[in-house]
Design a protein around this motif. Structure first.
Motif, PDB file in Angstrom:
ATOM      1  N   CYS A  42      86.428   8.315  -5.580  1.00  0.00           N
ATOM      2  CA  CYS A  42      85.121   8.389  -6.269  1.00  0.00           C
ATOM      3  C   CYS A  42      84.303   7.110  -6.151  1.00  0.00           C
ATOM      4  O   CYS A  42      83.693   6.656  -7.127  1.00  0.00           O
ATOM      5  N   HIS A  43      84.292   6.542  -4.952  1.00  0.00           N
ATOM      6  CA  HIS A  43      83.389   5.409  -4.717  1.00  0.00           C
ATOM      7  C   HIS A  43      81.941   5.886  -4.614  1.00  0.00           C
ATOM      8  O   HIS A  43      81.014   5.196  -5.028  1.00  0.00           O
ATOM      9  N   SER A  44      81.754   7.093  -4.018  1.00  0.00           N
ATOM     10  CA  SER A  44      80.405   7.644  -3.880  1.00  0.00           C
ATOM     11  C   SER A  44      80.485   9.166  -3.785  1.00  0.00           C
ATOM     12  O   SER A  44      81.547   9.739  -3.512  1.00  0.00           O
ATOM     13  N   TRP A  45      79.312   9.811  -3.984  1.00  0.00           N
ATOM     14  CA  TRP A  45      79.255  11.271  -3.907  1.00  0.00           C
ATOM     15  C   TRP A  45      79.521  11.773  -2.494  1.00  0.00           C
ATOM     16  O   TRP A  45      79.830  12.956  -2.297  1.00  0.00           O
ATOM     17  N   ALA A  46      79.410  10.893  -1.507  1.00  0.00           N
ATOM     18  CA  ALA A  46      79.639  11.312  -0.118  1.00  0.00           C
ATOM     19  C   ALA A  46      81.047  11.860   0.091  1.00  0.00           C
ATOM     20  O   ALA A  46      81.277  12.668   0.993  1.00  0.00           O
ATOM     21  N   GLU A  47      81.977  11.435  -0.749  1.00  0.00           N
ATOM     22  CA  GLU A  47      83.357  11.914  -0.618  1.00  0.00           C
ATOM     23  C   GLU A  47      83.458  13.415  -0.873  1.00  0.00           C
ATOM     24  O   GLU A  47      84.422  14.061  -0.438  1.00  0.00           O
ATOM     25  N   PHE A  48      82.472  13.979  -1.568  1.00  0.00           N
ATOM     26  CA  PHE A  48      82.537  15.380  -1.950  1.00  0.00           C
ATOM     27  C   PHE A  48      81.732  16.287  -1.014  1.00  0.00           C
ATOM     28  O   PHE A  48      81.505  17.448  -1.306  1.00  0.00           O
ATOM     29  N   ILE A  49      81.343  15.727   0.139  1.00  0.00           N
ATOM     30  CA  ILE A  49      80.610  16.518   1.120  1.00  0.00           C
ATOM     31  C   ILE A  49      81.574  17.258   2.048  1.00  0.00           C
ATOM     32  O   ILE A  49      81.169  18.016   2.904  1.00  0.00           O
ATOM     33  N   ALA A  50      82.861  17.043   1.847  1.00  0.00           N
ATOM     34  CA  ALA A  50      83.861  17.747   2.656  1.00  0.00           C
ATOM     35  C   ALA A  50      83.564  19.244   2.619  1.00  0.00           C
ATOM     36  O   ALA A  50      83.218  19.785   1.564  1.00  0.00           O
ATOM     37  N   PRO A  51      83.671  19.939   3.776  1.00  0.00           N
ATOM     38  CA  PRO A  51      83.291  21.362   3.856  1.00  0.00           C
ATOM     39  C   PRO A  51      83.910  22.235   2.774  1.00  0.00           C
ATOM     40  O   PRO A  51      83.224  23.061   2.178  1.00  0.00           O
ATOM     41  N   LYS A  52      85.195  22.036   2.482  1.00  0.00           N
ATOM     42  CA  LYS A  52      85.860  22.906   1.504  1.00  0.00           C
ATOM     43  C   LYS A  52      85.268  22.729   0.121  1.00  0.00           C
ATOM     44  O   LYS A  52      85.024  23.699  -0.597  1.00  0.00           O
ATOM     45  N   ALA A  62      84.011  12.321 -12.191  1.00  0.00           N
ATOM     46  CA  ALA A  62      84.078  11.862 -10.794  1.00  0.00           C
ATOM     47  C   ALA A  62      83.424  10.485 -10.624  1.00  0.00           C
ATOM     48  O   ALA A  62      83.833   9.511 -11.257  1.00  0.00           O
ATOM     49  N   VAL A  63      82.382  10.403  -9.795  1.00  0.00           N
ATOM     50  CA  VAL A  63      81.737   9.128  -9.471  1.00  0.00           C
ATOM     51  C   VAL A  63      81.149   8.459 -10.707  1.00  0.00           C
ATOM     52  O   VAL A  63      80.951   7.232 -10.731  1.00  0.00           O
ATOM     53  N   LEU A  64      80.887   9.227 -11.756  1.00  0.00           N
ATOM     54  CA  LEU A  64      80.268   8.690 -12.969  1.00  0.00           C
ATOM     55  C   LEU A  64      81.280   8.068 -13.930  1.00  0.00           C
ATOM     56  O   LEU A  64      80.904   7.579 -14.986  1.00  0.00           O
ATOM     57  N   LYS A  65      82.546   8.084 -13.567  1.00  0.00           N
ATOM     58  CA  LYS A  65      83.565   7.400 -14.376  1.00  0.00           C
ATOM     59  C   LYS A  65      83.596   5.915 -14.003  1.00  0.00           C
ATOM     60  O   LYS A  65      83.110   5.517 -12.947  1.00  0.00           O
ATOM     61  N   LEU A  92      91.065   5.866 -18.229  1.00  0.00           N
ATOM     62  CA  LEU A  92      89.676   5.418 -18.367  1.00  0.00           C
ATOM     63  C   LEU A  92      88.954   5.353 -17.026  1.00  0.00           C
ATOM     64  O   LEU A  92      87.794   4.960 -16.966  1.00  0.00           O
ATOM     65  N   THR A  93      89.649   5.728 -15.952  1.00  0.00           N
ATOM     66  CA  THR A  93      89.010   5.797 -14.645  1.00  0.00           C
ATOM     67  C   THR A  93      89.343   7.150 -14.027  1.00  0.00           C
ATOM     68  O   THR A  93      89.734   8.082 -14.734  1.00  0.00           O
ATOM     69  N   VAL A  94      89.168   7.307 -12.734  1.00  0.00           N
ATOM     70  CA  VAL A  94      89.388   8.612 -12.101  1.00  0.00           C
ATOM     71  C   VAL A  94      90.890   8.896 -11.964  1.00  0.00           C
ATOM     72  O   VAL A  94      91.680   7.969 -11.788  1.00  0.00           O
ATOM     73  N   LYS A 111      89.698  27.342  -9.140  1.00  0.00           N
ATOM     74  CA  LYS A 111      89.282  26.002  -9.558  1.00  0.00           C
ATOM     75  C   LYS A 111      90.472  25.041  -9.561  1.00  0.00           C
ATOM     76  O   LYS A 111      90.334  23.873  -9.210  1.00  0.00           O
ATOM     77  N   TYR A 112      91.613  25.540  -9.987  1.00  0.00           N
ATOM     78  CA  TYR A 112      92.817  24.711 -10.028  1.00  0.00           C
ATOM     79  C   TYR A 112      93.213  24.270  -8.618  1.00  0.00           C
ATOM     80  O   TYR A 112      93.509  23.091  -8.387  1.00  0.00           O
ATOM     81  N   GLU A 113      93.202  25.211  -7.687  1.00  0.00           N
ATOM     82  CA  GLU A 113      93.634  24.891  -6.323  1.00  0.00           C
ATOM     83  C   GLU A 113      92.683  23.912  -5.654  1.00  0.00           C
ATOM     84  O   GLU A 113      93.117  22.985  -4.972  1.00  0.00           O
ATOM     85  N   VAL A 114      91.382  24.105  -5.848  1.00  0.00           N
ATOM     86  CA  VAL A 114      90.408  23.170  -5.271  1.00  0.00           C
ATOM     87  C   VAL A 114      90.360  21.882  -6.086  1.00  0.00           C
ATOM     88  O   VAL A 114      90.410  20.773  -5.546  1.00  0.00           O
ATOM     89  N   GLY A 115      90.308  22.048  -7.428  1.00  0.00           N
ATOM     90  CA  GLY A 115      90.150  20.876  -8.298  1.00  0.00           C
ATOM     91  C   GLY A 115      91.329  19.932  -8.254  1.00  0.00           C
ATOM     92  O   GLY A 115      91.164  18.724  -8.104  1.00  0.00           O
ATOM     93  N   MET A 116      92.554  20.470  -8.392  1.00  0.00           N
ATOM     94  CA  MET A 116      93.728  19.613  -8.489  1.00  0.00           C
ATOM     95  C   MET A 116      94.289  19.198  -7.140  1.00  0.00           C
ATOM     96  O   MET A 116      95.163  18.335  -7.059  1.00  0.00           O
ATOM     97  N   GLN A 117      93.801  19.800  -6.045  1.00  0.00           N
ATOM     98  CA  GLN A 117      94.282  19.404  -4.730  1.00  0.00           C
ATOM     99  C   GLN A 117      93.245  18.619  -3.938  1.00  0.00           C
ATOM    100  O   GLN A 117      93.603  17.785  -3.103  1.00  0.00           O
ATOM    101  N   ASP A 118      91.971  18.873  -4.178  1.00  0.00           N
ATOM    102  CA  ASP A 118      90.915  18.205  -3.412  1.00  0.00           C
ATOM    103  C   ASP A 118      90.017  17.342  -4.299  1.00  0.00           C
ATOM    104  O   ASP A 118      89.851  16.155  -4.069  1.00  0.00           O
ATOM    105  N   PHE A 119      89.476  17.953  -5.337  1.00  0.00           N
ATOM    106  CA  PHE A 119      88.468  17.288  -6.170  1.00  0.00           C
ATOM    107  C   PHE A 119      89.011  16.030  -6.848  1.00  0.00           C
ATOM    108  O   PHE A 119      88.374  14.976  -6.806  1.00  0.00           O
TER     109      PHE A 119
END
Length: 488
Positions: free
Chosen positions: A143-153, A442-445, A462-464, A130-138
């Motif tokens: 966070c303009h839209s959920w489309a940013e999180f459709i990346a394959p990884k 994410a997008v909900l912030k 107070l933001t992403v 989770k750290y490697e994916v979360g802190m490097q990609d997520f």
């Protein structure tokens, strides 16, 4: 472009460095007489040096990555030491020293609960992912839209990230012992909500802390502020202190200038590292992203009651970091988020950096920082502050064997809700921004870009991506990249 940055907390320092590196003329305006925001530092005539805010140096790789982006190393600026034990946790009937080594921590878990050592190994492996994916990609998405999180990884990793599982239930899968559960839940308290309301994704905090270790910059946490300021200045950023931004002046869908100490100064873009709600109060109401009802409905991280104490003798048996968890965690949390009142049986944290660093207190004396999470917006008059100070001192006395600690205080300063409002215009006097609950992820912030003014941006807790020192540093980088797209 000529860019103004409002505030010089970690997100502002980061944004200044990256924006200047991108070739912009960057000016940072800070209302106080030094950089750092909540991470300022002050010295006393008695010879004590107090960090005002952050004291847990976790996720050192994220901070190292910031320096690497500019061709530096952390060692170019300050000495970082690894703490062993990382911290001590005090229960009513048990004391747990959290060792520096993960193998030693597994042994400790096994002693407390047979089989828990292997469970910890599995938990940390999952947390590492989770750290490697979360802190490097997520967390690096604007966070303009959920489309940013459709990346394959990210899409492939979605189930493993446990976004829809709450942290409390997740921890309970691995450990039966209540004390071990509390030990594993503790790190997410920094995210500003009950473990039952935070996604299990944030077990990455356990990896970032327990696996990567707890560190301390010699000279105090403020050394990181000075280092980041130096990096920004080396890129060409200019810092202006004792400068209060009083109004954001707009025309035709753009920010044209800022009113600073009564003078209008023109800019091509503005990045606000100041409190988001306060920043928007500097705009006409029809130009704000969010109205007052929006902010009232948000779940904020707690405020804090803090004491900076200079003790005129050494305190035995006290570690650099000590968590006093003799009382029930949920009772304290419910006082913050449910009843929104002062807790009857509080938990608190003590930091004694003079155990590690001879530079923060005179020889033979101690620098003691006490912090108790409290609800935002509550009354915090001096009598209430003193009541809780007495309670904390008594518990330290019981733990250490020292007597009459109150009489040994030669310097005392308190800090609480109204101070956060006065110094930082913090909404409700919050200390850590918005809680990282599932519906504020994410997008909900709150958006990092103003929807009606094309050259106004927001950064910080107070933001992403959210509260904490490493996320704030990441936030500054994200927003600097966004501003850089204005001319493209």
């Amino acid at each position: 472009m000529r860019i103004a940055i409002i505030g010089s907390g970690f997100s502002g320092l980061s944004a200044a460095a990256y924006a200047a590196k991108n070739g912009n003329e960057v000016h940072v305006f800070e209302k106080h007489n030094q950089a750092g925001g909540r991470a300022r530092q002050f010295c006393t005539p008695e010879g004590y040096v107090f960090d005002m805010g952050p004291s847990w140096y976790w996720m050192p790789d994220i901070i190292e990555r910031f320096f690497a982006d500019f061709g530096y190393k952390q060692t170019d600026f300050f000495e970082l030491v690894s703490l062993n034990p990382q911290f001590e946790m005090i229960f009513s009937d048990l004391k747990i020293d959290v060792p520096e080594s993960l193998d030693d921590l597994k042994t400790l878990f096994e002693e407390i609960e047979p089989g828990a050592g292997k469970q910890l190994e599995e938990f940390i492996q999952s947390a590492k992912f989770k750290y490697e994916v979360g802190m490097q990609d997520f967390v690096n998405k604007p966070c303009h839209s959920w489309a940013e999180f459709i990346a394959p990884k990210i899409a492939k990793s979605a189930l493993k990230l446990d976004l829809l599982t709450n942290f409390r239930s997740y921890v309970a899968r691995y450990f039966k012992n209540e004390k071990l559960r509390t030990l594993m839940e503790f790190p997410v308290i920094f995210l500003g909500a009950s473990p039952k309301n935070i996604p299990a994704l944030y077990s990455l905090m356990n990896y970032g802390g327990y696996a990567l270790g707890t560190h301390y910059p010699m000279g105090g946490f403020y050394q990181l502020v000075l280092a980041m300021k130096s990096v920004a200045e080396k890129q060409g950023a200019k810092f202006h202190f004792n400068k209060t931004v009083e109004c954001i002046n707009t025309q035709n869908g753009e920010v044209k200038s800022l009113t600073i100490n009564g003078e209008n100064v023109e800019f091509d873009a503005v990045i606000a590292s100041s409190d988001y709600h306060h920043t928007e109060s500097l705009l006409d109401s029809d130009l704000r992203n969010y109205d007052e009802q929006y902010w009232k409905k948000r779940t904020f991280a707690p405020s804090s009651l803090i004491f900076y104490l200079g003790i005129n003798e050494t305190i035995p048996n006290l570690k650099h970091h000590t968590l006093f968890f003799e009382n029930d965690l949920d009772d304290h949390i419910d006082c913050i988020y449910g009843h929104k009142r002062w807790p009857e049986n509080p938990l608190f944290y003590a930091c004694c950096p003079s155990k590690t660093d001879d530079n923060v207190a005179p020889k033979g004396k101690e620098n003691l920082f006490l912090l108790m999470p409290v609800a935002i917006g509550i009354n915090d008059d001096e009598s209430i502050r003193e009541k809780y100070l007495r309670d904390m001192l008594l518990r330290i006395e019981k733990h250490t064997g020292i007597s009459d600690l109150k009489s040994k205080i030669e310097y005392q300063r308190s800090y609480c809700v109204r101070d956060f409002v006065s110094d930082y215009s913090a909404y409700g006097g919050n200390a850590y921004g918005l809680a990282n609950t599932l519906n504020q992820t994410a997008v909900l912030k709150p958006k990092l870009r103003n929807k009606k003014l094309k050259n106004l941006y927001y950064t910080g807790q107070l933001t992403v991506p959210g509260p904490g020192v490493p996320p704030s540093i990441i936030s500054g980088k994200i927003v600097a990249d966004e501003v850089n797209r204005l001319n493209k």
